[in-house]
Design an enzyme around this catalytic site. Structure first.
Site, PDB file in Angstrom:
ATOM      1  N   GLU A  41       8.615  28.696 -11.249  1.00 54.70           N
ATOM      2  CA  GLU A  41       7.267  29.024 -10.789  1.00 54.70           C
ATOM      3  C   GLU A  41       6.242  28.066 -11.405  1.00 54.70           C
ATOM      4  OE1 GLU A  41       4.286  32.942 -10.851  1.00 54.70           O
ATOM      5  OE2 GLU A  41       5.806  32.673 -12.417  1.00 54.70           O
ATOM      6  N   LYS A 113       2.137  35.448  -3.503  1.00 50.64           N
ATOM      7  CA  LYS A 113       2.707  36.432  -4.430  1.00 50.64           C
ATOM      8  C   LYS A 113       2.057  37.799  -4.245  1.00 50.64           C
ATOM      9  CE  LYS A 113       3.649  36.778  -9.437  1.00 50.64           C
ATOM     10  NZ  LYS A 113       3.575  35.984 -10.692  1.00 50.64           N
ATOM     11  N   CYS A 150       8.261  35.504  -9.315  1.00 52.53           N
ATOM     12  CA  CYS A 150       8.198  36.068 -10.661  1.00 52.53           C
ATOM     13  C   CYS A 150       8.040  37.589 -10.673  1.00 52.53           C
ATOM     14  CB  CYS A 150       7.110  35.371 -11.468  1.00 52.53           C
ATOM     15  SG  CYS A 150       7.344  35.534 -13.265  1.00 52.53           S
TER      16      CYS A 150
END
Length: 334
Positions: A41, A113, A150
Protein backbone atom coordinates in the site's frame (compact mmCIF):
# COMPACT_ATOMS: atom_id res chain seq x y z
CA UNK A 1 -3.04 -21.75 -14.26
CA UNK A 2 -2.31 -18.35 -12.73
CA UNK A 3 0.90 -17.38 -10.94
CA UNK A 4 0.63 -14.58 -8.39
CA UNK A 5 3.29 -12.68 -6.47
CA UNK A 6 3.56 -10.33 -3.48
CA UNK A 7 6.36 -7.77 -3.21
CA UNK A 8 7.93 -6.76 0.10
CA UNK A 9 10.42 -3.90 0.57
CA UNK A 10 11.23 -0.81 2.59
CA UNK A 11 10.22 2.72 1.56
CA UNK A 12 12.53 5.71 1.75
CA UNK A 13 12.20 9.46 1.38
CA UNK A 14 12.56 9.56 -2.43
CA UNK A 15 9.48 8.79 -4.51
CA UNK A 16 11.63 8.01 -7.54
CA UNK A 17 13.82 5.55 -5.64
CA UNK A 18 10.79 3.84 -4.09
CA UNK A 19 9.17 3.39 -7.48
CA UNK A 20 12.43 2.15 -8.98
CA UNK A 21 12.74 -0.41 -6.18
CA UNK A 22 9.20 -1.69 -6.71
CA UNK A 23 9.60 -1.79 -10.50
CA UNK A 24 12.76 -3.86 -10.08
CA UNK A 25 10.92 -6.36 -7.89
CA UNK A 26 8.01 -6.51 -10.36
CA UNK A 27 10.50 -7.38 -13.10
CA UNK A 28 12.01 -10.06 -10.87
CA UNK A 29 8.57 -11.54 -10.18
CA UNK A 30 7.67 -11.52 -13.88
CA UNK A 31 10.94 -13.25 -14.79
CA UNK A 32 10.01 -15.98 -12.31
CA UNK A 33 6.63 -16.46 -13.98
CA UNK A 34 4.31 -14.13 -12.06
CA UNK A 35 1.25 -12.93 -13.97
CA UNK A 36 -0.35 -10.79 -11.23
CA UNK A 37 2.05 -8.85 -9.00
CA UNK A 38 0.98 -7.02 -5.85
CA UNK A 39 3.04 -4.20 -4.31
CA UNK A 40 2.45 -2.78 -0.79
CA UNK A 41 0.00 0.00 0.00
CA UNK A 42 1.09 3.58 -0.79
CA UNK A 43 4.55 2.39 -1.87
CA UNK A 44 5.62 5.72 -3.40
CA UNK A 45 6.60 7.13 -0.03
CA UNK A 46 6.91 6.60 3.69
CA UNK A 47 3.70 5.91 5.56
CA UNK A 48 2.72 9.52 6.26
CA UNK A 49 -0.58 9.06 8.21
CA UNK A 50 1.33 8.43 11.43
CA UNK A 51 0.56 12.06 12.29
CA UNK A 52 -1.68 14.88 11.14
CA UNK A 53 0.39 17.27 9.04
CA UNK A 54 -1.25 19.35 6.35
CA UNK A 55 1.86 19.43 4.14
CA UNK A 56 1.34 15.75 3.32
CA UNK A 57 -1.70 16.65 1.24
CA UNK A 58 0.85 17.84 -1.33
CA UNK A 59 1.82 14.19 -1.84
CA UNK A 60 -1.56 13.40 -3.42
CA UNK A 61 -1.87 12.94 -7.17
CA UNK A 62 -4.64 12.53 -9.74
CA UNK A 63 -5.17 9.00 -11.02
CA UNK A 64 -3.30 9.88 -14.23
CA UNK A 65 0.17 10.53 -12.84
CA UNK A 66 3.80 9.67 -13.74
CA UNK A 67 3.90 6.48 -11.65
CA UNK A 68 0.60 5.30 -13.11
CA UNK A 69 1.88 5.84 -16.65
CA UNK A 70 5.10 4.01 -15.83
CA UNK A 71 3.25 1.02 -14.37
CA UNK A 72 0.87 0.94 -17.32
CA UNK A 73 3.81 0.65 -19.71
CA UNK A 74 5.43 -1.97 -17.47
CA UNK A 75 2.27 -4.10 -17.34
CA UNK A 76 2.06 -4.01 -21.14
CA UNK A 77 5.76 -4.85 -21.53
CA UNK A 78 5.71 -7.79 -19.12
CA UNK A 79 2.15 -9.00 -19.82
CA UNK A 80 1.32 -8.82 -16.11
CA UNK A 81 -1.57 -7.41 -14.09
CA UNK A 82 -0.52 -4.69 -11.62
CA UNK A 83 -2.72 -3.28 -8.82
CA UNK A 84 -1.40 0.23 -8.03
CA UNK A 85 -2.12 1.80 -4.61
CA UNK A 86 -1.79 5.59 -4.42
CA UNK A 87 -2.84 8.77 -2.59
CA UNK A 88 -5.53 10.22 -4.86
CA UNK A 89 -6.55 13.84 -5.25
CA UNK A 90 -9.91 14.33 -6.93
CA UNK A 91 -10.86 18.00 -6.99
CA UNK A 92 -10.90 19.16 -3.38
CA UNK A 93 -11.13 15.70 -1.80
CA UNK A 94 -8.62 12.94 -1.14
CA UNK A 95 -8.81 9.15 -1.17
CA UNK A 96 -6.66 6.12 -0.52
CA UNK A 97 -7.16 4.57 -3.95
CA UNK A 98 -6.13 1.79 -6.29
CA UNK A 99 -6.09 1.26 -10.04
CA UNK A 100 -5.56 -2.13 -11.65
CA UNK A 101 -3.51 -2.12 -14.83
CA UNK A 102 -4.47 -4.96 -17.14
CA UNK A 103 -1.86 -7.08 -18.90
CA UNK A 104 -2.18 -4.84 -21.97
CA UNK A 105 -1.50 -1.75 -19.84
CA UNK A 106 -5.08 -0.50 -19.82
CA UNK A 107 -6.22 1.10 -16.54
CA UNK A 108 -9.32 -0.63 -15.20
CA UNK A 109 -11.96 0.82 -12.92
CA UNK A 110 -10.81 2.76 -9.86
CA UNK A 111 -11.30 1.45 -6.30
CA UNK A 112 -11.27 3.73 -3.24
CA UNK A 113 -10.53 2.27 0.17
CA UNK A 114 -13.80 1.62 1.99
CA UNK A 115 -12.68 1.30 5.62
CA UNK A 116 -10.51 4.14 6.94
CA UNK A 117 -8.66 3.56 10.25
CA UNK A 118 -8.06 6.17 12.90
CA UNK A 119 -5.80 5.32 15.82
CA UNK A 120 -2.34 5.97 17.23
CA UNK A 121 0.14 5.76 14.35
CA UNK A 122 -2.59 5.17 11.75
CA UNK A 123 -4.47 8.48 11.50
CA UNK A 124 -5.86 7.99 8.01
CA UNK A 125 -9.20 9.71 8.62
CA UNK A 126 -7.38 13.04 8.66
CA UNK A 127 -6.31 12.50 5.05
CA UNK A 128 -8.80 10.21 3.31
CA UNK A 129 -12.53 10.26 2.71
CA UNK A 130 -14.20 6.84 2.90
CA UNK A 131 -14.34 5.30 -0.54
CA UNK A 132 -17.42 5.82 -2.71
CA UNK A 133 -16.84 3.13 -5.34
CA UNK A 134 -18.06 0.04 -3.54
CA UNK A 135 -16.04 -3.16 -3.74
CA UNK A 136 -14.64 -3.87 -7.19
CA UNK A 137 -13.81 -7.01 -9.11
CA UNK A 138 -11.75 -6.84 -12.28
CA UNK A 139 -11.75 -9.29 -15.19
CA UNK A 140 -8.19 -9.67 -16.43
CA UNK A 141 -6.28 -11.90 -18.82
CA UNK A 142 -5.06 -13.89 -15.81
CA UNK A 143 -8.31 -14.21 -13.86
CA UNK A 144 -10.98 -12.24 -12.01
CA UNK A 145 -9.48 -10.48 -9.01
CA UNK A 146 -10.72 -8.52 -6.04
CA UNK A 147 -8.51 -6.06 -4.15
CA UNK A 148 -9.09 -4.58 -0.70
CA UNK A 149 -6.72 -1.98 0.75
CA UNK A 150 -5.13 -2.63 4.16
CA UNK A 151 -7.83 -1.96 6.82
CA UNK A 152 -10.37 -3.50 4.38
CA UNK A 153 -8.64 -6.82 5.03
CA UNK A 154 -10.02 -7.03 8.58
CA UNK A 155 -13.66 -7.07 7.41
CA UNK A 156 -15.13 -10.41 6.29
CA UNK A 157 -18.02 -8.65 4.54
CA UNK A 158 -15.58 -7.06 2.09
CA UNK A 159 -14.02 -10.39 1.13
CA UNK A 160 -17.43 -12.04 0.76
CA UNK A 161 -18.71 -9.15 -1.38
CA UNK A 162 -15.80 -9.45 -3.79
CA UNK A 163 -16.14 -13.22 -4.15
CA UNK A 164 -19.90 -12.89 -4.63
CA UNK A 165 -19.09 -10.54 -7.51
CA UNK A 166 -16.93 -13.24 -9.06
CA UNK A 167 -13.41 -12.74 -7.66
CA UNK A 168 -11.26 -15.86 -8.03
CA UNK A 169 -8.33 -14.46 -6.06
CA UNK A 170 -8.17 -11.78 -3.34
CA UNK A 171 -5.32 -9.28 -2.97
CA UNK A 172 -4.53 -6.94 -0.06
CA UNK A 173 -1.85 -4.24 -0.40
CA UNK A 174 -0.91 -3.27 3.14
CA UNK A 175 1.05 -0.91 5.40
CA UNK A 176 0.95 -2.34 8.92
CA UNK A 177 3.43 -2.67 11.75
CA UNK A 178 3.88 -1.92 15.42
CA UNK A 179 1.21 -0.36 17.65
CA UNK A 180 2.79 2.70 19.31
CA UNK A 181 0.14 3.01 22.03
CA UNK A 182 -0.59 -0.56 23.10
CA UNK A 183 2.62 -2.24 22.02
CA UNK A 184 0.61 -5.24 20.81
CA UNK A 185 2.15 -7.42 18.13
CA UNK A 186 -0.61 -7.70 15.52
CA UNK A 187 1.28 -9.78 12.98
CA UNK A 188 -0.41 -13.11 13.71
CA UNK A 189 -3.98 -11.73 13.94
CA UNK A 190 -3.32 -9.79 10.71
CA UNK A 191 -2.45 -12.99 8.88
CA UNK A 192 -5.17 -15.07 10.54
CA UNK A 193 -8.05 -12.81 9.56
CA UNK A 194 -7.09 -12.98 5.88
CA UNK A 195 -6.52 -16.72 6.10
CA UNK A 196 -10.09 -16.88 7.40
CA UNK A 197 -11.26 -15.09 4.25
CA UNK A 198 -9.41 -17.65 2.15
CA UNK A 199 -11.12 -20.56 3.91
CA UNK A 200 -14.62 -19.05 4.17
CA UNK A 201 -14.66 -18.06 0.50
CA UNK A 202 -12.56 -20.91 -0.97
CA UNK A 203 -10.16 -18.52 -2.69
CA UNK A 204 -6.43 -17.79 -2.44
CA UNK A 205 -5.37 -14.64 -0.60
CA UNK A 206 -2.27 -12.57 -1.41
CA UNK A 207 -1.03 -9.89 1.04
CA UNK A 208 1.90 -7.50 0.47
CA UNK A 209 3.36 -5.41 3.30
CA UNK A 210 6.35 -3.09 3.69
CA UNK A 211 9.27 -3.52 6.08
CA UNK A 212 11.55 -1.22 8.05
CA UNK A 213 11.43 1.54 10.64
CA UNK A 214 9.52 4.70 9.71
CA UNK A 215 9.10 7.24 12.48
CA UNK A 216 7.50 5.44 15.45
CA UNK A 217 6.34 2.44 13.40
CA UNK A 218 8.29 -0.68 12.59
CA UNK A 219 6.60 -2.42 9.68
CA UNK A 220 6.74 -6.17 10.13
CA UNK A 221 6.52 -7.41 6.55
CA UNK A 222 5.42 -11.07 6.71
CA UNK A 223 3.84 -10.83 3.26
CA UNK A 224 2.26 -14.15 2.37
CA UNK A 225 0.07 -16.18 0.03
CA UNK A 226 -2.55 -18.57 1.42
CA UNK A 227 -4.49 -21.24 -0.43
CA UNK A 228 -8.22 -21.97 0.04
CA UNK A 229 -7.42 -24.44 2.83
CA UNK A 230 -5.82 -21.61 4.77
CA UNK A 231 -2.32 -23.03 4.40
CA UNK A 232 0.42 -20.46 3.87
CA UNK A 233 2.19 -21.69 0.75
CA UNK A 234 4.60 -18.77 0.55
CA UNK A 235 5.78 -16.20 3.10
CA UNK A 236 8.52 -13.64 3.67
CA UNK A 237 9.88 -12.84 7.12
CA UNK A 238 9.61 -9.61 9.11
CA UNK A 239 12.62 -7.86 7.58
CA UNK A 240 13.60 -9.34 4.21
CA UNK A 241 12.94 -7.68 0.88
CA UNK A 242 11.90 -9.73 -2.09
CA UNK A 243 9.08 -11.58 -3.81
CA UNK A 244 6.90 -14.53 -2.82
CA UNK A 245 5.08 -16.51 -5.54
CA UNK A 246 2.46 -19.24 -5.89
CA UNK A 247 0.58 -20.86 -8.77
CA UNK A 248 -3.10 -21.81 -8.76
CA UNK A 249 -5.35 -23.73 -11.12
CA UNK A 250 -8.47 -21.59 -11.36
CA UNK A 251 -10.61 -24.50 -12.58
CA UNK A 252 -9.65 -26.48 -9.48
CA UNK A 253 -10.39 -23.45 -7.31
CA UNK A 254 -13.87 -23.22 -8.82
CA UNK A 255 -14.49 -26.92 -8.22
CA UNK A 256 -13.45 -26.59 -4.59
CA UNK A 257 -15.71 -23.57 -4.08
CA UNK A 258 -18.64 -25.51 -5.52
CA UNK A 259 -17.89 -28.65 -3.48
CA UNK A 260 -17.72 -26.85 -0.14
CA UNK A 261 -21.11 -25.23 -0.69
CA UNK A 262 -20.51 -21.95 1.14
CA UNK A 263 -22.31 -20.01 -1.59
CA UNK A 264 -25.03 -22.62 -2.07
CA UNK A 265 -25.95 -22.68 1.62
CA UNK A 266 -25.65 -19.03 2.61
CA UNK A 267 -28.91 -17.30 3.71
CA UNK A 268 -28.75 -13.66 2.59
CA UNK A 269 -32.39 -13.09 3.58
CA UNK A 270 -31.27 -13.52 7.22
CA UNK A 271 -28.44 -11.00 6.99
CA UNK A 272 -30.43 -7.75 6.94
CA UNK A 273 -29.01 -6.97 10.38
CA UNK A 274 -25.70 -6.35 8.59
CA UNK A 275 -27.25 -3.35 6.83
CA UNK A 276 -27.41 -1.31 10.03
CA UNK A 277 -24.60 0.07 12.18
CA UNK A 278 -25.55 -1.25 15.61
CA UNK A 279 -27.35 -4.52 14.94
CA UNK A 280 -30.60 -3.32 16.55
CA UNK A 281 -32.69 -2.51 13.47
CA UNK A 282 -35.07 -5.29 12.50
CA UNK A 283 -38.00 -4.81 10.19
CA UNK A 284 -41.30 -6.38 11.29
CA UNK A 285 -42.20 -6.45 7.61
CA UNK A 286 -39.04 -8.38 6.77
CA UNK A 287 -40.94 -11.42 5.57
CA UNK A 288 -43.04 -9.46 3.10
CA UNK A 289 -40.00 -7.56 1.82
CA UNK A 290 -38.10 -10.81 1.45
CA UNK A 291 -40.96 -12.25 -0.56
CA UNK A 292 -41.17 -9.24 -2.87
CA UNK A 293 -37.49 -8.37 -3.31
CA UNK A 294 -35.41 -11.44 -2.54
CA UNK A 295 -34.43 -12.17 -6.16
CA UNK A 296 -30.82 -11.06 -6.56
CA UNK A 297 -31.55 -10.07 -10.14
CA UNK A 298 -34.03 -7.50 -8.85
CA UNK A 299 -32.33 -5.75 -6.00
CA UNK A 300 -28.87 -5.09 -4.66
CA UNK A 301 -29.56 -3.81 -1.16
CA UNK A 302 -31.69 -1.56 1.01
CA UNK A 303 -31.25 1.69 2.88
CA UNK A 304 -33.27 2.22 6.02
CA UNK A 305 -33.94 5.88 6.73
CA UNK A 306 -35.15 7.45 9.94
CA UNK A 307 -38.92 7.40 10.49
CA UNK A 308 -40.54 10.54 9.13
CA UNK A 309 -41.99 12.53 12.05
CA UNK A 310 -45.43 13.22 10.53
CA UNK A 311 -45.94 9.72 9.25
CA UNK A 312 -45.24 6.75 11.46
CA UNK A 313 -43.54 4.96 8.60
CA UNK A 314 -40.09 3.65 7.77
CA UNK A 315 -38.80 4.56 4.34
CA UNK A 316 -36.89 1.88 2.50
CA UNK A 317 -35.10 2.69 -0.76
CA UNK A 318 -34.50 -0.39 -2.86
CA UNK A 319 -31.63 0.07 -5.30
CA UNK A 320 -31.80 -1.52 -8.71
CA UNK A 321 -28.59 -3.02 -10.07
CA UNK A 322 -28.72 -0.81 -13.14
CA UNK A 323 -26.40 2.19 -12.50
CA UNK A 324 -28.14 5.44 -11.77
CA UNK A 325 -31.58 3.81 -11.24
CA UNK A 326 -33.45 3.03 -8.05
CA UNK A 327 -36.99 2.43 -7.03
CA UNK A 328 -38.68 5.33 -5.27
CA UNK A 329 -38.98 5.18 -1.52
CA UNK A 330 -41.37 2.47 -0.46
CA UNK A 331 -43.46 3.36 2.57
CA UNK A 332 -43.52 0.45 5.01
CA UNK A 333 -45.80 0.58 8.08
CA UNK A 334 -43.83 0.29 11.27
Amino acid sequence: MTTVAAIQCHMGESREENVDRVVGLIRDAAQRGAEIVLAPELFEGRYFPQSQREEFFEWAQPRDNPTARRLSALARELNVVLPYSFFEREGSVYYNSLVVFAADGAPLELYRKSHIPDGPGYQEKYYFRPGDTGFQVWSTRHGRIGVGICWDQWFPEAARAMVLKGAELLFYPTAIGSEPASGEDTRDPWQRVMIGHAVANSVPVVAANRVGLEGELRFYGSSFIADPRGDKIGELDDSEEGVVLATFDRAELRQRRNAWGFFRDRRPELFRVLLCADGRVELPCERSLSHRFSGCSSWAGARFDRPQPRRNRLVVSIYRKRPGRRWPGLGVPR
